[in-house]
Design a protein around this motif. Structure first.
Motif, PDB file in Angstrom:
ATOM      1  N   TRP A   1      -8.564   4.411  -7.515  1.00  0.00           N
ATOM      2  CA  TRP A   1      -9.442   4.024  -6.349  1.00  0.00           C
ATOM      3  C   TRP A   1      -9.282   5.007  -5.003  1.00  0.00           C
ATOM      4  O   TRP A   1      -9.837   4.807  -4.240  1.00  0.00           O
ATOM      5  CB  TRP A   1      -9.060   2.710  -6.015  1.00  0.00           C
ATOM      6  CG  TRP A   1      -7.544   2.303  -5.677  1.00  0.00           C
ATOM      7  CD1 TRP A   1      -6.718   1.572  -6.682  1.00  0.00           C
ATOM      8  CD2 TRP A   1      -6.718   2.697  -4.394  1.00  0.00           C
ATOM      9  NE1 TRP A   1      -5.399   1.745  -5.920  1.00  0.00           N
ATOM     10  CE2 TRP A   1      -5.349   2.106  -4.598  1.00  0.00           C
ATOM     11  CE3 TRP A   1      -7.182   3.184  -3.223  1.00  0.00           C
ATOM     12  CZ2 TRP A   1      -4.525   2.438  -3.941  1.00  0.00           C
ATOM     13  CZ3 TRP A   1      -6.029   3.379  -2.240  1.00  0.00           C
ATOM     14  CH2 TRP A   1      -4.728   2.950  -2.704  1.00  0.00           C
ATOM     15  N   LEU A   2      -8.314   5.890  -4.992  1.00  0.00           N
ATOM     16  CA  LEU A   2      -7.913   6.580  -3.895  1.00  0.00           C
ATOM     17  C   LEU A   2      -9.128   7.535  -3.747  1.00  0.00           C
ATOM     18  O   LEU A   2      -9.523   7.608  -2.135  1.00  0.00           O
ATOM     19  CB  LEU A   2      -6.486   7.036  -4.079  1.00  0.00           C
ATOM     20  CG  LEU A   2      -6.202   8.030  -2.813  1.00  0.00           C
ATOM     21  CD1 LEU A   2      -6.120   7.457  -1.667  1.00  0.00           C
ATOM     22  CD2 LEU A   2      -4.828   8.852  -3.191  1.00  0.00           C
TER      23      LEU A   2
ATOM     24  N   ASP B   1     -15.340   7.100   1.352  1.00  0.00           N
ATOM     25  CA  ASP B   1     -15.687   6.055   2.093  1.00  0.00           C
ATOM     26  C   ASP B   1     -15.440   6.011   3.687  1.00  0.00           C
ATOM     27  O   ASP B   1     -16.162   6.158   4.641  1.00  0.00           O
ATOM     28  CB  ASP B   1     -15.532   4.629   1.535  1.00  0.00           C
ATOM     29  CG  ASP B   1     -16.203   4.483   0.290  1.00  0.00           C
ATOM     30  OD1 ASP B   1     -17.017   5.045  -0.071  1.00  0.00           O
ATOM     31  OD2 ASP B   1     -15.764   3.344  -0.339  1.00  0.00           O
ATOM     32  N   ALA B   2     -13.946   6.484   3.837  1.00  0.00           N
ATOM     33  CA  ALA B   2     -13.620   6.449   5.202  1.00  0.00           C
ATOM     34  C   ALA B   2     -14.177   7.763   5.885  1.00  0.00           C
ATOM     35  O   ALA B   2     -14.589   7.714   7.032  1.00  0.00           O
ATOM     36  CB  ALA B   2     -11.936   6.687   5.095  1.00  0.00           C
TER      37      ALA B   2
ATOM     38  N   ILE C   1      -8.455   4.244   5.876  1.00  0.00           N
ATOM     39  CA  ILE C   1      -8.502   4.330   4.636  1.00  0.00           C
ATOM     40  C   ILE C   1      -7.942   3.477   3.766  1.00  0.00           C
ATOM     41  O   ILE C   1      -6.840   2.943   3.620  1.00  0.00           O
ATOM     42  CB  ILE C   1      -7.553   5.704   4.434  1.00  0.00           C
ATOM     43  CG1 ILE C   1      -8.282   6.879   5.151  1.00  0.00           C
ATOM     44  CG2 ILE C   1      -7.867   6.076   2.732  1.00  0.00           C
ATOM     45  CD1 ILE C   1      -7.157   8.336   5.037  1.00  0.00           C
ATOM     46  N   LYS C   2      -8.939   2.490   3.115  1.00  0.00           N
ATOM     47  CA  LYS C   2      -8.359   1.287   2.309  1.00  0.00           C
ATOM     48  C   LYS C   2      -7.645   1.650   1.440  1.00  0.00           C
ATOM     49  O   LYS C   2      -7.747   2.402   0.529  1.00  0.00           O
ATOM     50  CB  LYS C   2     -10.008   0.804   1.949  1.00  0.00           C
ATOM     51  CG  LYS C   2      -9.699  -0.548   1.245  1.00  0.00           C
ATOM     52  CD  LYS C   2     -10.776  -0.903   0.786  1.00  0.00           C
ATOM     53  CE  LYS C   2     -10.811  -2.397   0.185  1.00  0.00           C
ATOM     54  NZ  LYS C   2     -12.122  -3.158  -0.519  1.00  0.00           N
ATOM     55  N   GLY C   3      -6.367   0.675   1.359  1.00  0.00           N
ATOM     56  CA  GLY C   3      -5.440   0.646   0.576  1.00  0.00           C
ATOM     57  C   GLY C   3      -4.388   1.642   0.680  1.00  0.00           C
ATOM     58  O   GLY C   3      -3.357   1.795   0.031  1.00  0.00           O
TER      59      GLY C   3
ATOM     60  N   ARG D   1     -12.270   7.114  -3.958  1.00  0.00           N
ATOM     61  CA  ARG D   1     -13.495   6.584  -3.323  1.00  0.00           C
ATOM     62  C   ARG D   1     -13.089   6.026  -1.986  1.00  0.00           C
ATOM     63  O   ARG D   1     -13.753   5.979  -1.077  1.00  0.00           O
ATOM     64  CB  ARG D   1     -13.692   5.345  -4.292  1.00  0.00           C
ATOM     65  CG  ARG D   1     -14.617   4.270  -3.822  1.00  0.00           C
ATOM     66  CD  ARG D   1     -15.870   4.888  -3.155  1.00  0.00           C
ATOM     67  NE  ARG D   1     -16.741   5.947  -3.938  1.00  0.00           N
ATOM     68  CZ  ARG D   1     -17.839   6.663  -3.649  1.00  0.00           C
ATOM     69  NH1 ARG D   1     -17.840   6.757  -2.364  1.00  0.00           N
ATOM     70  NH2 ARG D   1     -18.465   7.480  -4.471  1.00  0.00           N
ATOM     71  N   SER D   2     -11.682   5.564  -1.820  1.00  0.00           N
ATOM     72  CA  SER D   2     -11.341   5.150  -0.631  1.00  0.00           C
ATOM     73  C   SER D   2     -11.504   6.177   0.508  1.00  0.00           C
ATOM     74  O   SER D   2     -11.800   5.907   1.624  1.00  0.00           O
ATOM     75  CB  SER D   2      -9.878   4.571  -0.797  1.00  0.00           C
ATOM     76  OG  SER D   2      -9.620   3.556   0.033  1.00  0.00           O
TER      77      SER D   2
ATOM     78  N   ASP E   1       0.787  -1.285  -0.131  1.00  0.00           N
ATOM     79  CA  ASP E   1       0.072   0.220  -0.066  1.00  0.00           C
ATOM     80  C   ASP E   1       0.930   1.258   0.135  1.00  0.00           C
ATOM     81  O   ASP E   1       1.897   1.314   0.747  1.00  0.00           O
ATOM     82  CB  ASP E   1      -0.904  -0.010   1.529  1.00  0.00           C
ATOM     83  CG  ASP E   1      -1.931  -1.206   1.168  1.00  0.00           C
ATOM     84  OD1 ASP E   1      -2.182  -1.524   0.312  1.00  0.00           O
ATOM     85  OD2 ASP E   1      -2.524  -1.433   2.352  1.00  0.00           O
TER      86      ASP E   1
ATOM     87  N   HIS F   1      -3.256   5.816  -8.529  1.00  0.00           N
ATOM     88  CA  HIS F   1      -4.306   5.128  -7.742  1.00  0.00           C
ATOM     89  C   HIS F   1      -5.748   5.342  -8.018  1.00  0.00           C
ATOM     90  O   HIS F   1      -6.245   6.341  -7.309  1.00  0.00           O
ATOM     91  CB  HIS F   1      -4.001   4.914  -6.160  1.00  0.00           C
ATOM     92  CG  HIS F   1      -2.499   4.742  -6.041  1.00  0.00           C
ATOM     93  ND1 HIS F   1      -1.707   3.589  -6.211  1.00  0.00           N
ATOM     94  CD2 HIS F   1      -1.696   5.619  -5.307  1.00  0.00           C
ATOM     95  CE1 HIS F   1      -0.547   3.523  -5.817  1.00  0.00           C
ATOM     96  NE2 HIS F   1      -0.291   4.879  -5.246  1.00  0.00           N
TER      97      HIS F   1
END
Length: 327
Positions: free
Chosen positions: A244-245, A251-252, A26-28, A247-248, A3, A242
């Motif tokens: 996806w960052l 979401d957090a 924070i996912k990832g 969205r991650s 990560d 990244h």
């Protein structure tokens, strides 16, 4: 693949603390939180030195920096909200009864681009008919973005004088309260977060607008604008590397906010922020809305105000300044 380890600076609020403590990950991302107090110090470090990978930033400062080519982009995560019809006081002897009366007067604000000032000037211009160009705005701090070209009616306070002392002596006739203006007696860099009481030879200064809360709530019901503060910016390189960052992060922050909202709905928390957001519950179910859809009226208004006040040269497309990720 490991990560990415990202250096992050955001303020500590009831709705962000769970992200900062790691309770809500924070996912990832391998997070490296840097504590900056007051958080306004991080804004300047990010703008000038690109010190962080992810950073909270005042929205006006961000928009100015972005249109000048800053290599970071905002997410529609707004970690502070407040109205701005209030927090603006006048000397009783200045003959200022309505915002239009500020024309020809000198008004104190920490820096011309401070978001509090931009919101209030915008409201005075668009709701009350003020010609902001006919006001002399007295500032006593640097702008975060050093390359910003200020309008000719913005003048720096004389060396050794504070806005508070100038208000007391009558050298300025009105100003913003708290650390954004006449509520701070010391140098701005050392006292961003101080909130010395307003007042002087004439006693406590009155607010320009009466029945402020009623006026603010009526304005919100009519316009849907809930002024934004403290957005989150991410360096372009990380968004590109990244995808996806964004969205991650969204979401957090959404997850971290939920228990805080429940607590204030239950009457818990007695900080000024807790009380303010609890008061907003009479207007909306979520006083800290994230995402583009919920915030479009507020974003569009601030862009308009920044353009009117000559802080940005043209209206940017929103997809140039925000990653379109909704809550």
């Amino acid at each position: 693949m490991a990560d990415p380890r990202l250096k992050i600076a955001i303020g500590s609020y009831g709705h962000t603390n769970a992200v900062k403590t790691g309770e809500v990950p924070i996912k990832g991302v391998d997070t490296d939180f840097i504590e900056v107090k007051p958080i306004i110090g991080a804004f300047r470090r990010m703008v000038r030195d690109l010190e962080f990978d992810i950073c909270e930033m005042a929205p006006t400062t961000y928009m100015i920096a972005r249109v000048l080519g800053a290599p970071y982009i905002a997410l529609p995560i707004f970690v502070m909200r407040r109205f701005h019809h209030g927090g603006f006081v006048v000397r009783p002897d200045a003959g200022i009864k309505v915002p239009k009366d500020l024309e020809g007067k000198k008004v104190g604000v920490r820096a011309y681009s401070v978001t509090t000032g931009v919101w209030t000037r915008g409201i005075f211009v668009n709701e009350y008919g003020l010609d902001s160009d006919k006001v002399t705005w007295i500032v006593d701090d640097e702008e975060h973005v050093t390359t910003l070209k200020l309008p000719p009616n913005v003048i720096h306070a004389p060396e050794g004088k504070s806005l508070q002392s100038m208000m007391a002596s009558g050298e300025i006739q009105a100003g913003f309260t708290g650390p954004a203006g006449v509520g701070r007696a010391g140098p701005p860099i050392g006292n961003w977060d101080m909130n010395a009481p307003t007042g002087g030879a004439t006693g406590t200064y009155p607010e320009l607008l009466a029945d402020v809360e009623q006026v603010e709530y009526g304005w919100f019901r009519r316009t849907g604008i809930l002024p934004i503060h403290g957005l989150i910016v991410v360096r372009d390189e990380h968004i590109a590397r990244h995808p996806w960052l964004a969205r991650s992060l969204m979401d957090a922050f959404v997850t971290a906010k939920q228990p805080y909202l429940e607590s204030i709905k239950q009457g818990k928390g007695d900080s000024p922020e807790d009380k303010r957001y609890r008061g907003f519950l009479s207007l909306m179910s979520d006083p800290l809305p994230y995402g583009m859809a919920a915030n479009r009226p507020s974003i569009e208004a601030l862009v308009t105000y920044a353009l009117q006040q000559k802080l940005i040269p043209s209206r940017p497309q929103l997809d140039q300044v925000f990653v379109n990720v909704d809550a």
